[in-house]
Design an enzyme around this catalytic site. Structure first.
Site, short mmCIF file in Angstrom:
data_model
loop_
_atom_site.label_atom_id
_atom_site.label_comp_id
_atom_site.label_asym_id
_atom_site.label_seq_id
_atom_site.Cartn_x
_atom_site.Cartn_y
_atom_site.Cartn_z
N ASP A 273 -11.89 2.27 10.75
CA ASP A 273 -12.57 2.15 9.26
C ASP A 273 -13.06 0.80 8.76
O ASP A 273 -12.74 0.60 7.55
CB ASP A 273 -11.27 2.80 8.56
CG ASP A 273 -11.91 3.07 7.23
OD1 ASP A 273 -13.14 3.70 6.96
OD2 ASP A 273 -11.16 3.37 6.31
N LYS B 32 0.85 -1.10 -0.10
CA LYS B 32 0.07 -0.21 -0.11
C LYS B 32 1.03 1.15 -0.05
O LYS B 32 1.86 1.46 0.85
CB LYS B 32 -1.06 -0.01 1.17
CG LYS B 32 -1.75 1.45 1.28
CD LYS B 32 -2.84 1.39 2.30
CE LYS B 32 -4.13 0.69 1.32
NZ LYS B 32 -5.38 0.87 2.30
#
Length: 286
Positions: A133, A38
């Site tokens: 999240d 990422k």
């Protein structure tokens, strides 16, 4: 980044996609083992001090080891100075993609997915980690033999960014389009900028349960201000309004569970992921 070697060990093979915080790539290590990379958006600070703090936070998060949590291997900086994370590669697709394909999950399958998610949360919460999240894009589905396995990704990334960058910087980045938390799944205390705890994650679990079984979230508005107002003040809509295909007894039991997950005040929610799983097991007769 294709063809580059990042964090000294991982050669990037392909771009997999892009989310609110950055881009995701598939890479491999010297032994050929696949990993996910990422790369955070450029707006995130790249100073050496911030990098060092990210590395310390990641080392703590790396202690999380659970079959339903994707592992975090390393954190550092790419050749162009961007923050990158090397994580466990999951050969599958996310829950958002699956919902696009099937609209709703069959009840027992939904129970299996949520049970594994709650197992991951129970483990992480015991170590003091809060996801912050949870959403379909952060829940991956893989096949292990004939079994569907859930893998939660980005565990603690929002907290890591908040702790390292500071609340003011996170707010500034959010205003520029870098997303820290997802409005559709944010608990009232997140919206208000108040302290979060494990029950913040449980609120998001309630949204996910509603969505998996009905094909929609309990609160859906185009304007974020309207959406947040609903999270803060609107009553919890009964699941029976949008999931009439489910047995009445199951709907009644699930409405009770959802009331304990989507309560506006954290102290009115379930106390733990384990308690939620027990309630769901009773509702589904598992």
């Amino acid at each position: 980044m294709i063809g580059q070697t990042v964090l000294e060990h991982f050669t990037v093979d392909a771009r997999l996609g892009e989310g609110g915080m950055g881009e995701v790539y598939r890479a491999h290590d010297p032994r050929g083992m696949p990993v996910a990379i990422k790369r955070l958006h450029a707006e995130v600070s790249r100073s050496p001090e911030v990098v060092a703090r990210f590395e310390r936070e990641a080392a703590a998060q790396g202690t999380l080891s659970h079959p339903n949590i994707a592992g975090l291997y390393a954190v550092g900086v790419s050749e162009d100075g961007a923050m990158v994370f090397a994580m466990e590669y999951v050969d599958g697709h996310d829950l958002a993609t699956e919902l696009e394909r099937v609209d709703v999950l069959e009840p027992q399958r939904a129970f299996g997915v949520i049970s594994q998610l709650l197992s991951a949360l129970h483990h992480a919460h015991q170590f003091g980690f809060i996801h912050r999240d949870l959403k379909p894009e952060n829940v991956l589905l893989a096949r292990v033999g004939n079994t569907e396995q859930v893998k939660v990704i980005d565990f603690g990334l929002v907290k890591m960014l908040d702790d390292v960058l500071g609340a003011q910087e996170v707010q500034r980045l959010t205003q520029t389009g870098v997303i820290f938390g997802t409005p559709e799944y944010m608990a009232p205390e997140q919206i208000q900028g108040l302290a979060v705890d494990t029950r913040t994650d449980l609120y998001a679990v309630g949204i996910l349960i509603y969505e998996l079984l009905s094909g929609r979230r309990p609160y859906e508005y185009e304007e974020i201000s309207d959406l947040w107002r609903a999270h803060l003040y609107s009553p919890i809509p009964s699941l029976s309004e949008h999931a009439q295909h489910l047995p009445p007894a199951l709907l009644s039991d699930l409405d009770g569970v959802l009331a304990g997950l989507l309560a506006k005040q954290p102290e009115e929610r379930f106390a733990s992921a384990h308690a939620v799983r027990r309630a769901l097991s009773s509702a589904f007769g598992a």
